[in-house]
Design an enzyme around this catalytic site. Structure first.
Site, PDB file in Angstrom:
ATOM      1  N   ARG A 114      57.526  45.515  81.842  1.00 36.54           N
ATOM      2  CA  ARG A 114      58.390  46.674  81.648  1.00 36.54           C
ATOM      3  C   ARG A 114      59.638  46.259  80.877  1.00 36.54           C
ATOM      4  O   ARG A 114      60.091  46.919  79.971  1.00 36.54           O
ATOM      5  CB  ARG A 114      58.792  47.262  82.996  1.00 36.54           C
ATOM      6  CG  ARG A 114      59.564  48.555  82.830  1.00 36.54           C
ATOM      7  CD  ARG A 114      60.322  48.926  84.067  1.00 36.54           C
ATOM      8  NE  ARG A 114      61.406  48.005  84.335  1.00 36.54           N
ATOM      9  CZ  ARG A 114      62.205  48.060  85.376  1.00 36.54           C
ATOM     10  NH1 ARG A 114      62.040  49.009  86.266  1.00 36.54           N
ATOM     11  NH2 ARG A 114      63.162  47.170  85.555  1.00 36.54           N
ATOM     12  N   GLN A 131      57.631  35.477  89.218  1.00 36.84           N
ATOM     13  CA  GLN A 131      59.041  35.157  89.004  1.00 36.84           C
ATOM     14  C   GLN A 131      59.310  33.811  89.661  1.00 36.84           C
ATOM     15  O   GLN A 131      58.574  33.407  90.583  1.00 36.84           O
ATOM     16  CB  GLN A 131      59.888  36.270  89.673  1.00 36.84           C
ATOM     17  CG  GLN A 131      61.366  36.147  89.498  1.00 36.84           C
ATOM     18  CD  GLN A 131      61.763  36.149  88.029  1.00 36.84           C
ATOM     19  OE1 GLN A 131      61.669  35.120  87.378  1.00 36.84           O
ATOM     20  NE2 GLN A 131      62.198  37.282  87.525  1.00 36.84           N
ATOM     21  N   HIS A 191      54.870  37.542  75.359  1.00 35.14           N
ATOM     22  CA  HIS A 191      55.495  38.484  76.307  1.00 35.14           C
ATOM     23  C   HIS A 191      55.802  39.780  75.546  1.00 35.14           C
ATOM     24  O   HIS A 191      56.263  39.738  74.407  1.00 35.14           O
ATOM     25  CB  HIS A 191      56.817  37.927  76.844  1.00 35.14           C
ATOM     26  CG  HIS A 191      56.666  36.711  77.714  1.00 35.14           C
ATOM     27  ND1 HIS A 191      57.570  36.406  78.713  1.00 35.14           N
ATOM     28  CD2 HIS A 191      55.737  35.728  77.742  1.00 35.14           C
ATOM     29  CE1 HIS A 191      57.189  35.277  79.319  1.00 35.14           C
ATOM     30  NE2 HIS A 191      56.089  34.846  78.740  1.00 35.14           N
ATOM     31  N   LYS A 245      49.042  48.027  88.688  1.00 33.30           N
ATOM     32  CA  LYS A 245      49.060  47.263  87.426  1.00 33.30           C
ATOM     33  C   LYS A 245      47.759  46.464  87.261  1.00 33.30           C
ATOM     34  O   LYS A 245      47.190  46.419  86.181  1.00 33.30           O
ATOM     35  CB  LYS A 245      50.296  46.347  87.456  1.00 33.30           C
ATOM     36  CG  LYS A 245      50.541  45.572  86.205  1.00 33.30           C
ATOM     37  CD  LYS A 245      52.024  45.191  86.021  1.00 33.30           C
ATOM     38  CE  LYS A 245      52.573  44.228  87.045  1.00 33.30           C
ATOM     39  NZ  LYS A 245      53.986  43.894  86.778  1.00 33.30           N
ATOM     40  N   GLU A 257      56.748  28.016  79.800  1.00 36.11           N
ATOM     41  CA  GLU A 257      57.352  29.164  79.119  1.00 36.11           C
ATOM     42  C   GLU A 257      58.406  28.651  78.138  1.00 36.11           C
ATOM     43  O   GLU A 257      59.211  27.780  78.474  1.00 36.11           O
ATOM     44  CB  GLU A 257      58.031  30.103  80.128  1.00 36.11           C
ATOM     45  CG  GLU A 257      58.703  31.298  79.432  1.00 36.11           C
ATOM     46  CD  GLU A 257      59.560  32.133  80.384  1.00 36.11           C
ATOM     47  OE1 GLU A 257      59.003  32.992  81.074  1.00 36.11           O
ATOM     48  OE2 GLU A 257      60.789  31.924  80.408  1.00 36.11           O
TER      49      GLU A 257
HETATM   50  P1  FAD Z   1      56.964  46.650  86.621  1.00 36.82           P
HETATM   51  O1  FAD Z   1      55.675  46.059  87.010  1.00 36.82           O
HETATM   52  O2  FAD Z   1      56.945  47.963  85.901  1.00 36.82           O
HETATM   53  O3  FAD Z   1      57.846  46.809  87.954  1.00 36.82           O
HETATM   54  C1  FAD Z   1      59.216  47.161  87.867  1.00 36.82           C
HETATM   55  C2  FAD Z   1      59.636  47.919  89.139  1.00 36.82           C
HETATM   56  O4  FAD Z   1      59.029  49.211  89.152  1.00 36.82           O
HETATM   57  C3  FAD Z   1      59.197  47.233  90.417  1.00 36.82           C
HETATM   58  O5  FAD Z   1      60.189  47.462  91.390  1.00 36.82           O
HETATM   59  C4  FAD Z   1      57.912  47.953  90.784  1.00 36.82           C
HETATM   60  O6  FAD Z   1      57.638  47.925  92.170  1.00 36.82           O
HETATM   61  C5  FAD Z   1      58.210  49.378  90.303  1.00 36.82           C
HETATM   62  N1  FAD Z   1      57.009  50.092  89.872  1.00 36.82           N
HETATM   63  C6  FAD Z   1      55.990  49.583  89.126  1.00 36.82           C
HETATM   64  N2  FAD Z   1      55.048  50.532  88.919  1.00 36.82           N
HETATM   65  C7  FAD Z   1      55.468  51.652  89.558  1.00 36.82           C
HETATM   66  C8  FAD Z   1      54.929  52.966  89.706  1.00 36.82           C
HETATM   67  N3  FAD Z   1      53.753  53.303  89.146  1.00 36.82           N
HETATM   68  N4  FAD Z   1      55.664  53.876  90.409  1.00 36.82           N
HETATM   69  C9  FAD Z   1      56.849  53.537  90.978  1.00 36.82           C
HETATM   70  N5  FAD Z   1      57.403  52.298  90.864  1.00 36.82           N
HETATM   71  C10 FAD Z   1      56.727  51.384  90.156  1.00 36.82           C
HETATM   72  N6  FAD Z   1      61.781  40.414  80.499  1.00 36.82           N
HETATM   73  C11 FAD Z   1      61.941  40.499  79.152  1.00 36.82           C
HETATM   74  O7  FAD Z   1      62.686  41.367  78.672  1.00 36.82           O
HETATM   75  N7  FAD Z   1      61.311  39.633  78.295  1.00 36.82           N
HETATM   76  C12 FAD Z   1      60.469  38.666  78.743  1.00 36.82           C
HETATM   77  O8  FAD Z   1      59.915  37.898  77.942  1.00 36.82           O
HETATM   78  C13 FAD Z   1      60.259  38.546  80.164  1.00 36.82           C
HETATM   79  N8  FAD Z   1      59.390  37.649  80.662  1.00 36.82           N
HETATM   80  C14 FAD Z   1      59.132  37.629  82.025  1.00 36.82           C
HETATM   81  C15 FAD Z   1      58.146  36.754  82.522  1.00 36.82           C
HETATM   82  C16 FAD Z   1      57.847  36.733  83.885  1.00 36.82           C
HETATM   83  C17 FAD Z   1      56.761  35.813  84.401  1.00 36.82           C
HETATM   84  C18 FAD Z   1      58.568  37.575  84.786  1.00 36.82           C
HETATM   85  C19 FAD Z   1      58.286  37.526  86.271  1.00 36.82           C
HETATM   86  C20 FAD Z   1      59.544  38.448  84.302  1.00 36.82           C
HETATM   87  C21 FAD Z   1      59.819  38.497  82.921  1.00 36.82           C
HETATM   88  N9  FAD Z   1      60.771  39.386  82.381  1.00 36.82           N
HETATM   89  C22 FAD Z   1      60.957  39.472  81.017  1.00 36.82           C
HETATM   90  C23 FAD Z   1      61.590  40.213  83.278  1.00 36.82           C
HETATM   91  C24 FAD Z   1      60.940  41.585  83.596  1.00 36.82           C
HETATM   92  O9  FAD Z   1      60.904  42.366  82.429  1.00 36.82           O
HETATM   93  C25 FAD Z   1      61.801  42.241  84.679  1.00 36.82           C
HETATM   94  O10 FAD Z   1      61.667  41.536  85.892  1.00 36.82           O
HETATM   95  C26 FAD Z   1      61.631  43.725  84.894  1.00 36.82           C
HETATM   96  O11 FAD Z   1      62.701  44.177  85.727  1.00 36.82           O
HETATM   97  C27 FAD Z   1      60.335  44.146  85.564  1.00 36.82           C
HETATM   98  O12 FAD Z   1      59.262  43.945  84.758  1.00 36.82           O
HETATM   99  P2  FAD Z   1      57.753  44.153  85.309  1.00 36.82           P
HETATM  100  O13 FAD Z   1      56.870  44.013  84.145  1.00 36.82           O
HETATM  101  O14 FAD Z   1      57.517  43.306  86.481  1.00 36.82           O
HETATM  102  O15 FAD Z   1      57.866  45.698  85.760  1.00 36.82           O
END
Ligand code: FAD
Length: 285
Positions: free
Chosen positions: A101, A168, A71, A157, A10
């Site tokens: 997200r 993570q 991303h 998802k 990354e």
């Molecule tokens: P989601 O999958 O939407 O999950 C977020 C929360 O919502 C979780 O607690 C989940 O259980 C809950 N949830 C999901 N779907 C539902 C539903 N349908 N109903 C109720 N609850 C739900 N951030 C950045 O800004 N830029 C980046 O480039 C970046 N790169 C990353 C790369 C990796 C590999 C990882 C692991 C994280 C990265 N992040 C980045 C951080 C990430 O944006 C945060 O961790 C964020 O808080 C969650 O993103 P997510 O896509 O996992 O969210």
């Protein structure tokens, strides 16, 4: 030589234009490490600017002939903005997206169109022919009540079209193995790439783990404490710790290792040199 396990890095974009040259230098230093893909972050810290992310992804693909992953966090964007972003990706022939997200910023309004990454996955599916990756959390996402709820949401998802997952960062492989088992029990079949961050300085790791909530095992804390005044020794111990994690993960059949190298090419190289033969089932005659 058959590669069994994916190996990837990354990178994060620079703040200013002039520093783009540094990224090119980093990529030059990474080019002989046979990365299966290099992912480029976007908007960490709540920024909405994406140009550098796309520029770097294009550089990775065109100059270095390596697959890139863009991303894309959605929580501060409208459908129109995301559609425009996807058009830019198509124009640049960038086909791989890590649908996220993103974290809420106090300075920006939350999207009216996207609440979760799965909403974005669905939207991307409807708006082009992209390979979609998703994020996942061996220690459970910090907003989830428990791992069951989190994995249930992860399944949504995946069902909506995230066909590969990147975790993570984590420092205790048992968390990963338990998570994998729970995913399998929930019917999640997507390959899961393990996110590994080799520590090279104490402040950085404390800040990052505070942000993402990863826990630090006693063995790891001991290393931080023992070498806190010796940067070189801390980096050596941090890299050795990551190598140890990787050997164990590959031995146990992990789908891929995704290294959070914090834009340090030497970290990637040292890990590669210590582990590269493990990624293949057979090397040499
Ligand atoms: P989601 O999958 O939407 O999950 C977020 C929360 O919502 C979780 O607690 C989940 O259980 C809950 N949830 C999901 N779907 C539902 C539903 N349908 N109903 C109720 N609850 C739900 N951030 C950045 O800004 N830029 C980046 O480039 C970046 N790169 C990353 C790369 C990796 C590999 C990882 C692991 C994280 C990265 N992040 C980045 C951080 C990430 O944006 C945060 O961790 C964020 O808080 C969650 O993103 P997510 O896509 O996992 O969210």
């Amino acid at each position: 030589m058959n590669k069994n396990t994916s190996f990837s890095f990354e990178l994060f974009p620079p703040r200013v234009n002039e520093e783009l040259r540094n990224i090119d230098e980093i990529l030059e230093n990474l080019k002989d490490l046979n990365a299966d893909f290099i992912s480029v972050t976007f908007g960490a810290g709540g920024s909405k600017k994406s140009n550098f992310t796309l520029d770097i992804a294009q550089l990775i693909e065109q100059k270095y002939q390596t697959k890139s992953i863009v991303h894309l966090p959605c929580i501060h964007f409208s459908k129109e903005e995301i559609a425009k972003f996807l058009t830019h990706c198509k124009d640049r022939n960038l086909k791989n997206i890590l649908a996220l997200r993103g974290d809420m910023s106090k300075d920006l309004k939350a999207s009216k169109d996207f609440s979760y990454a799965s909403d974005l996955v669905e939207f991307i599916k409807q708006n082009g022919d992209f390979n979609i990756f998703g994020a996942c959390y061996p220690e459970t996402h910090n907003e989830s009540k428990n791992c069951i709820e989190d994995i249930h949401n992860l399944k949504i998802k995946v069902d909506k079209g995230a066909d590969k997952l990147i975790t993570q960062l984590f420092f205790d492989n048992n968390d990963f193995y338990n998570f994998k088992q729970n995913c399998a029990l929930s019917g999640i079949k997507a390959p899961i790439y393990a996110g590994i961050m080799p520590i090279t300085n104490k402040r950085q790791i404390l800040k990052i783990t505070q942000l993402c909530g990863a826990k630090l095992p006693p063995k790891f804390l001991k290393i931080l404490e023992k070498y806190k005044h010796n940067d070189k020794a801390l980096a050596d111990a941090g890299i050795a710790y990551a190598v140890d994690q990787i050997v164990d993960l590959i031995t146990n059949g992990v789908d891929g290792i995704h290294l959070y190298i914090m834009n340090k090419a030497y970290v990637a190289r040292r890990i590669y040199e210590a582990t590269y033969s493990l990624f293949y089932d057979k090397i040499g005659a």
